[in-house]
Write a protein that holds these residues in place. Structure first.
Motif, short mmCIF file in Angstrom:
data_model
loop_
_atom_site.label_atom_id
_atom_site.label_comp_id
_atom_site.label_asym_id
_atom_site.label_seq_id
_atom_site.Cartn_x
_atom_site.Cartn_y
_atom_site.Cartn_z
N GLN A 1 0.81 -1.21 0.00
CA GLN A 1 0.00 0.00 0.00
C GLN A 1 0.85 1.26 0.00
OE1 GLN A 1 0.86 -1.71 2.59
NE2 GLN A 1 0.53 -0.68 4.55
N ARG A 2 2.18 1.12 -0.07
CA ARG A 2 3.07 2.27 -0.04
C ARG A 2 3.69 2.51 -1.42
NH1 ARG A 2 1.92 5.23 4.09
NH2 ARG A 2 3.98 6.19 4.02
N GLY A 3 3.91 3.77 -1.73
CA GLY A 3 4.56 4.17 -2.97
C GLY A 3 5.76 5.06 -2.68
N VAL A 4 6.47 5.45 -3.74
CA VAL A 4 7.69 6.24 -3.58
C VAL A 4 7.69 7.40 -4.57
CG1 VAL A 4 10.21 6.25 -3.63
CG2 VAL A 4 8.98 4.21 -2.81
N LEU A 5 7.84 8.60 -4.05
CA LEU A 5 8.04 9.80 -4.85
C LEU A 5 9.47 10.27 -4.65
CD1 LEU A 5 4.77 11.79 -4.03
CD2 LEU A 5 5.14 10.08 -5.83
N ALA A 6 10.03 10.95 -5.64
CA ALA A 6 11.39 11.47 -5.53
C ALA A 6 11.39 12.97 -5.81
CB ALA A 6 12.32 10.76 -6.51
N VAL A 7 12.13 13.70 -4.99
CA VAL A 7 12.37 15.12 -5.22
C VAL A 7 13.86 15.30 -5.47
CG1 VAL A 7 12.06 17.46 -4.32
CG2 VAL A 7 10.51 15.63 -3.58
N THR A 8 14.20 15.77 -6.67
CA THR A 8 15.59 15.98 -7.04
C THR A 8 15.80 17.46 -7.40
OG1 THR A 8 15.12 15.36 -9.34
CG2 THR A 8 15.87 13.61 -7.87
N GLY A 9 17.07 17.81 -7.58
CA GLY A 9 17.39 19.19 -7.93
C GLY A 9 18.01 19.93 -6.76
N GLU A 10 18.73 21.00 -7.06
CA GLU A 10 19.53 21.69 -6.04
C GLU A 10 18.68 22.35 -4.96
OE1 GLU A 10 21.09 25.80 -7.51
OE2 GLU A 10 21.08 24.48 -9.28
N ASP A 11 17.41 22.62 -5.23
CA ASP A 11 16.55 23.27 -4.24
C ASP A 11 15.67 22.27 -3.48
OD1 ASP A 11 17.56 25.72 -5.02
OD2 ASP A 11 15.86 26.21 -6.32
N ARG A 12 15.95 20.98 -3.58
CA ARG A 12 15.03 19.98 -3.03
C ARG A 12 14.81 20.13 -1.53
NH1 ARG A 12 19.83 17.65 -4.36
NH2 ARG A 12 20.91 16.32 -2.84
#
Length: 293
Positions: free
Chosen positions: A12-23
């Motif tokens: 029931q769990r998923g994964v999001l990613a935040v990338t970039g120098e301002d993350r």
């Protein structure tokens, strides 16, 4: 706690990613915990709230390479992505859904943390099986979590797969809410649901969405009810079933499994039931609250 150490696939769990120098700066102004504390050696548990300080989403945040990974409710990840994109503006970040290429597991049992090479310190993190593992940031008593490449075979590490109930029963025993199964979206107040106790809030990080009202709730002691673990004598009531003390409705049930569940109850009624030795009832079931260590 499960007698056998093994892993539970949290489908029931998923994964999001935040990338970039301002993350880090981007998330820092939006969520309840301190994103500057997230490193390859430390993960955190955090909340995304309404401006009025009500629950929208909760998630784990772990660092992996040049990304911050958000381990979220899979069924509600599109809503969280949409809300994060609303605030992107000119921030130098990218938001990705990596659910298809990742799996989320819980390591449970007496040797769970040792098998992952982790100390009994909430949030302690490290590389594991091609991904990242971390001691559950809410409490080490719930074992470890891991975000791994999809299809990772943990049998090669001597770990057998256990049913979801092996993790869920321990969660209920500890009184830990499981996302929107227990927390009413746009209604739940973090402190009523012990999310401060479970390390979801940094009180000294500065402003974030809903911060003013969350702080006011704490400092003015405005809490009148609490989510508590309960044991049941009788059939498992459905979530939302009223809880009664005598003829008075004093709360309602949340998620449960077999003879364990969570219930939202008024604090004055918890005190009254203890003093007068009156039993709570939900339907035909006797409900006994507990205070976890």
């Amino acid at each position: 706690m499960a007698e056998t150490t093994g892993y539970v696939v949290l489908e029931q769990r998923g994964v999001l990613a935040v990338t970039g120098e301002d993350r880090v700066a981007f998330l820092q102004g939006l969520v309840s915990n301190d994103m500057q504390a997230v490193t390859p050696e430390r993960a955190v548990y955090s909340l995304f709230l309404t401006p009025q300080g009500k629950y929208l989403h909760d998630f784990m945040v772990a660092a992996e390479g040049d990304a911050l990974l958000l381990e979220v409710e899979a069924a509600r990840r599109d809503d969280l992505l949409k809300r994060l994109r609303m605030y992107k503006l000119r921030s130098k970040i990218a938001l990705e859904d990596r659910t298809a290429e990742r799996m989320v597991v819980a390591l449970v049992g007496p040797d769970a943390l040792a098998r992952a090479g982790l100390p009994a310190e909430p949030g302690a993190a490290g590389a594991f099986a091609g991904g990242v593992a971390f001691t559950d940031p809410r409490t080490a008593d719930l074992g470890a979590r891991a975000i791994l490449p999809a299809g990772t075979d943990l049998a090669a590490l001597g770990l057998g797969r256990l049913p979801f109930e092996a993790w869920d029963s321990r969660r209920l025993e500890l009184g830990i809410p499981d996302g929107s199964r227990d927390l009413e979206v746009e209604k739940a107040i973090p402190l009523e649901n012990n999310l401060d106790v479970f390390n979801a809030i940094s009180w000294d990080k500065g402003c974030y969405m809903g911060q003013e009202l969350t702080a006011r709730t704490r400092y003015r002691a405005l809490i009148k009810k609490k989510l508590v673990p309960v044991t049941l004598d009788g059939p498992l009531p459905a979530p939302g079933t009223p809880v009664r003390l005598g003829d008075q409705e004093v709360g309602e049930m949340r998620s449960g499994l077999q003879n364990r569940a969570l219930a939202m109850l008024r604090l004055e009624d918890l005190d009254r039931a203890a003093k007068e030795q009156i039993a709570f009832q939900s339907g035909d079931t006797m409900v006994t609250p507990h205070t976890p260590s």
